[in-house]
Scaffold this motif. Structure first.
Motif, PDB file in Angstrom:
ATOM      1  N   SER A  36      29.577 -21.000  16.841  1.00 45.75           N
ATOM      2  CA  SER A  36      30.031 -22.381  16.928  1.00 45.75           C
ATOM      3  C   SER A  36      31.520 -22.412  17.249  1.00 45.75           C
ATOM      4  O   SER A  36      32.306 -21.667  16.674  1.00 45.75           O
ATOM      5  CB  SER A  36      29.772 -23.109  15.607  1.00 45.75           C
ATOM      6  OG  SER A  36      30.292 -24.407  15.664  1.00 45.75           O
ATOM      7  N   PHE A  37      31.913 -23.304  18.165  1.00 43.98           N
ATOM      8  CA  PHE A  37      33.294 -23.432  18.599  1.00 43.98           C
ATOM      9  C   PHE A  37      34.053 -24.520  17.852  1.00 43.98           C
ATOM     10  O   PHE A  37      35.168 -24.851  18.247  1.00 43.98           O
ATOM     11  CB  PHE A  37      33.340 -23.793  20.088  1.00 43.98           C
ATOM     12  CG  PHE A  37      32.941 -22.679  20.997  1.00 43.98           C
ATOM     13  CD1 PHE A  37      33.812 -21.663  21.295  1.00 43.98           C
ATOM     14  CD2 PHE A  37      31.687 -22.673  21.570  1.00 43.98           C
ATOM     15  CE1 PHE A  37      33.458 -20.654  22.155  1.00 43.98           C
ATOM     16  CE2 PHE A  37      31.317 -21.673  22.433  1.00 43.98           C
ATOM     17  CZ  PHE A  37      32.208 -20.653  22.726  1.00 43.98           C
ATOM     18  N   ASN A  38      33.489 -25.127  16.818  1.00 46.22           N
ATOM     19  CA  ASN A  38      34.102 -26.277  16.162  1.00 46.22           C
ATOM     20  C   ASN A  38      35.564 -26.022  15.827  1.00 46.22           C
ATOM     21  O   ASN A  38      35.883 -25.159  15.010  1.00 46.22           O
ATOM     22  CB  ASN A  38      33.355 -26.641  14.882  1.00 46.22           C
ATOM     23  CG  ASN A  38      32.045 -27.305  15.171  1.00 46.22           C
ATOM     24  OD1 ASN A  38      31.764 -27.663  16.301  1.00 46.22           O
ATOM     25  ND2 ASN A  38      31.222 -27.457  14.154  1.00 46.22           N
ATOM     26  N   ASP A  39      36.461 -26.772  16.461  1.00 45.80           N
ATOM     27  CA  ASP A  39      37.903 -26.735  16.215  1.00 45.80           C
ATOM     28  C   ASP A  39      38.525 -25.357  16.415  1.00 45.80           C
ATOM     29  O   ASP A  39      39.545 -25.040  15.813  1.00 45.80           O
ATOM     30  CB  ASP A  39      38.222 -27.245  14.802  1.00 45.80           C
ATOM     31  CG  ASP A  39      37.743 -28.660  14.576  1.00 45.80           C
ATOM     32  OD1 ASP A  39      37.761 -29.432  15.552  1.00 45.80           O
ATOM     33  OD2 ASP A  39      37.348 -28.986  13.450  1.00 45.80           O
ATOM     34  N   SER A  40      37.943 -24.514  17.234  1.00 46.46           N
ATOM     35  CA  SER A  40      38.531 -23.192  17.455  1.00 46.46           C
ATOM     36  C   SER A  40      39.633 -23.286  18.513  1.00 46.46           C
ATOM     37  O   SER A  40      39.586 -24.113  19.413  1.00 46.46           O
ATOM     38  CB  SER A  40      37.467 -22.183  17.868  1.00 46.46           C
ATOM     39  OG  SER A  40      36.882 -22.554  19.076  1.00 46.46           O
ATOM     40  N   PHE A  41      40.629 -22.446  18.365  1.00 47.67           N
ATOM     41  CA  PHE A  41      41.758 -22.417  19.281  1.00 47.67           C
ATOM     42  C   PHE A  41      42.362 -21.024  19.261  1.00 47.67           C
ATOM     43  O   PHE A  41      42.009 -20.186  18.436  1.00 47.67           O
ATOM     44  CB  PHE A  41      42.810 -23.462  18.894  1.00 47.67           C
ATOM     45  CG  PHE A  41      43.398 -23.250  17.526  1.00 47.67           C
ATOM     46  CD1 PHE A  41      44.605 -22.597  17.376  1.00 47.67           C
ATOM     47  CD2 PHE A  41      42.742 -23.704  16.387  1.00 47.67           C
ATOM     48  CE1 PHE A  41      45.149 -22.390  16.115  1.00 47.67           C
ATOM     49  CE2 PHE A  41      43.274 -23.510  15.130  1.00 47.67           C
ATOM     50  CZ  PHE A  41      44.484 -22.846  14.995  1.00 47.67           C
ATOM     51  N   CYS A  42      43.278 -20.772  20.190  1.00 46.63           N
ATOM     52  CA  CYS A  42      43.925 -19.464  20.295  1.00 46.63           C
ATOM     53  C   CYS A  42      45.410 -19.608  19.994  1.00 46.63           C
ATOM     54  O   CYS A  42      46.010 -20.634  20.292  1.00 46.63           O
ATOM     55  CB  CYS A  42      43.740 -18.886  21.688  1.00 46.63           C
ATOM     56  SG  CYS A  42      42.018 -18.643  22.143  1.00 46.63           S
ATOM     57  N   LEU A  43      45.985 -18.556  19.431  1.00 45.92           N
ATOM     58  CA  LEU A  43      47.404 -18.568  19.122  1.00 45.92           C
ATOM     59  C   LEU A  43      47.979 -17.168  19.277  1.00 45.92           C
ATOM     60  O   LEU A  43      47.256 -16.175  19.228  1.00 45.92           O
ATOM     61  CB  LEU A  43      47.658 -19.091  17.711  1.00 45.92           C
ATOM     62  CG  LEU A  43      47.069 -18.282  16.570  1.00 45.92           C
ATOM     63  CD1 LEU A  43      48.175 -17.730  15.723  1.00 45.92           C
ATOM     64  CD2 LEU A  43      46.168 -19.170  15.761  1.00 45.92           C
ATOM     65  N   PHE A  44      49.291 -17.115  19.481  1.00 43.65           N
ATOM     66  CA  PHE A  44      49.991 -15.843  19.601  1.00 43.65           C
ATOM     67  C   PHE A  44      50.594 -15.463  18.266  1.00 43.65           C
ATOM     68  O   PHE A  44      51.162 -16.297  17.562  1.00 43.65           O
ATOM     69  CB  PHE A  44      51.101 -15.934  20.654  1.00 43.65           C
ATOM     70  CG  PHE A  44      50.598 -15.806  22.048  1.00 43.65           C
ATOM     71  CD1 PHE A  44      50.397 -14.558  22.601  1.00 43.65           C
ATOM     72  CD2 PHE A  44      50.321 -16.924  22.805  1.00 43.65           C
ATOM     73  CE1 PHE A  44      49.923 -14.423  23.896  1.00 43.65           C
ATOM     74  CE2 PHE A  44      49.860 -16.804  24.091  1.00 43.65           C
ATOM     75  CZ  PHE A  44      49.659 -15.550  24.633  1.00 43.65           C
ATOM     76  N   ASP A  45      50.469 -14.182  17.910  1.00 43.62           N
ATOM     77  CA  ASP A  45      51.087 -13.641  16.700  1.00 43.62           C
ATOM     78  C   ASP A  45      51.580 -12.241  17.028  1.00 43.62           C
ATOM     79  O   ASP A  45      50.777 -11.351  17.321  1.00 43.62           O
ATOM     80  CB  ASP A  45      50.079 -13.610  15.548  1.00 43.62           C
ATOM     81  CG  ASP A  45      50.697 -13.148  14.248  1.00 43.62           C
ATOM     82  OD1 ASP A  45      51.889 -13.447  14.023  1.00 43.62           O
ATOM     83  OD2 ASP A  45      49.998 -12.479  13.462  1.00 43.62           O
ATOM     84  N   LYS A  46      52.901 -12.065  17.018  1.00 41.94           N
ATOM     85  CA  LYS A  46      53.538 -10.773  17.295  1.00 41.94           C
ATOM     86  C   LYS A  46      53.132 -10.226  18.667  1.00 41.94           C
ATOM     87  O   LYS A  46      52.824  -9.040  18.817  1.00 41.94           O
ATOM     88  CB  LYS A  46      53.224  -9.760  16.208  1.00 41.94           C
ATOM     89  CG  LYS A  46      53.721 -10.181  14.839  1.00 41.94           C
ATOM     90  CD  LYS A  46      53.318  -9.210  13.780  1.00 41.94           C
ATOM     91  CE  LYS A  46      53.719  -9.757  12.412  1.00 41.94           C
ATOM     92  NZ  LYS A  46      53.144  -8.974  11.321  1.00 41.94           N
ATOM     93  N   GLY A  47      53.066 -11.100  19.661  1.00 44.18           N
ATOM     94  CA  GLY A  47      52.756 -10.679  21.016  1.00 44.18           C
ATOM     95  C   GLY A  47      51.282 -10.452  21.304  1.00 44.18           C
ATOM     96  O   GLY A  47      50.922 -10.035  22.392  1.00 44.18           O
ATOM     97  N   GLU A  48      50.400 -10.723  20.337  1.00 41.93           N
ATOM     98  CA  GLU A  48      48.963 -10.558  20.523  1.00 41.93           C
ATOM     99  C   GLU A  48      48.293 -11.924  20.470  1.00 41.93           C
ATOM    100  O   GLU A  48      48.748 -12.816  19.770  1.00 41.93           O
ATOM    101  CB  GLU A  48      48.382  -9.652  19.428  1.00 41.93           C
ATOM    102  CG  GLU A  48      48.926  -8.251  19.456  1.00 41.93           C
ATOM    103  CD  GLU A  48      48.401  -7.404  18.290  1.00 41.93           C
ATOM    104  OE1 GLU A  48      48.018  -7.979  17.266  1.00 41.93           O
ATOM    105  OE2 GLU A  48      48.382  -6.186  18.453  1.00 41.93           O
ATOM    106  N   LEU A  49      47.218 -12.066  21.201  1.00 43.17           N
ATOM    107  CA  LEU A  49      46.483 -13.324  21.242  1.00 43.17           C
ATOM    108  C   LEU A  49      45.289 -13.244  20.306  1.00 43.17           C
ATOM    109  O   LEU A  49      44.511 -12.291  20.359  1.00 43.17           O
ATOM    110  CB  LEU A  49      46.023 -13.623  22.673  1.00 43.17           C
ATOM    111  CG  LEU A  49      45.386 -14.981  22.929  1.00 43.17           C
ATOM    112  CD1 LEU A  49      46.377 -16.107  22.630  1.00 43.17           C
ATOM    113  CD2 LEU A  49      44.902 -15.090  24.352  1.00 43.17           C
TER     114      LEU A  49
END
Length: 142
Positions: A36-49
């Motif tokens: 399920s994709f409900n409210d999923s998103f991507c973010l960067f942390d220490k140069g990694e996605l």
């Protein structure tokens, strides 16, 4: 499995295909369609996605080594693609959204991510109108 809400809520400008770091039981659950994709998103942390809030149900035949259903999962991209995405993310209004999860020809799990801008309310209304018009045309032609 497609994220239909993403296309409704965002103008998708660029698309990328990324690998994803998963455990064995997560792959089996994805094969069974328990995603399920409900409210999923991507973010960067220490140069990694990372992809956050992607729900993969626990595997029904799993043992005590079953995976956690909702946790951050690392996306695997080239350094050049990561740098390009990171510079675009610094611009106002852009976000990275998972659009589709699929198996490629080598049976590896891949995630299609999109760089998009949020739609305004009037844009969403236009999308609904155009969808309704297309339905009416199809109904009339049948």
């Amino acid at each position: 499995m497609n994220n239909r809400q993403a296309y409704f809520n965002y103008h998708i400008e660029d698309k990328y295909v990324a690998g994803i770091a998963l455990m064995g039981t997560e792959v089996k659950s994805i094969r069974a369609g328990k995603l399920s994709f409900n409210d999923s998103f991507c973010l960067f942390d220490k140069g990694e996605l990372w992809v956050r809030a992607l729900f993969i149900a626990s595997y029904s035949h799993g043992t005590s080594n079953n995976h956690i259903e909702v946790h951050d999962r690392k996306l695997l991209l080239n350094k050049r693609e990561l740098n390009k995405l990171q510079t675009r993310m610094k611009e106002k209004g852009y976000t990275i959204i998972p659009l589709k999860v699929f198996f490629n020809e080598k049976n590896l799990v891949k995630v299609e991510i999109g760089l998009g801008r949020g739609k305004k309310l009037h844009d969403k209304r236009e999308t609904i109108k155009s969808r309704d018009v297309e339905k009416e045309i199809k109904r009339y032609l049948k």
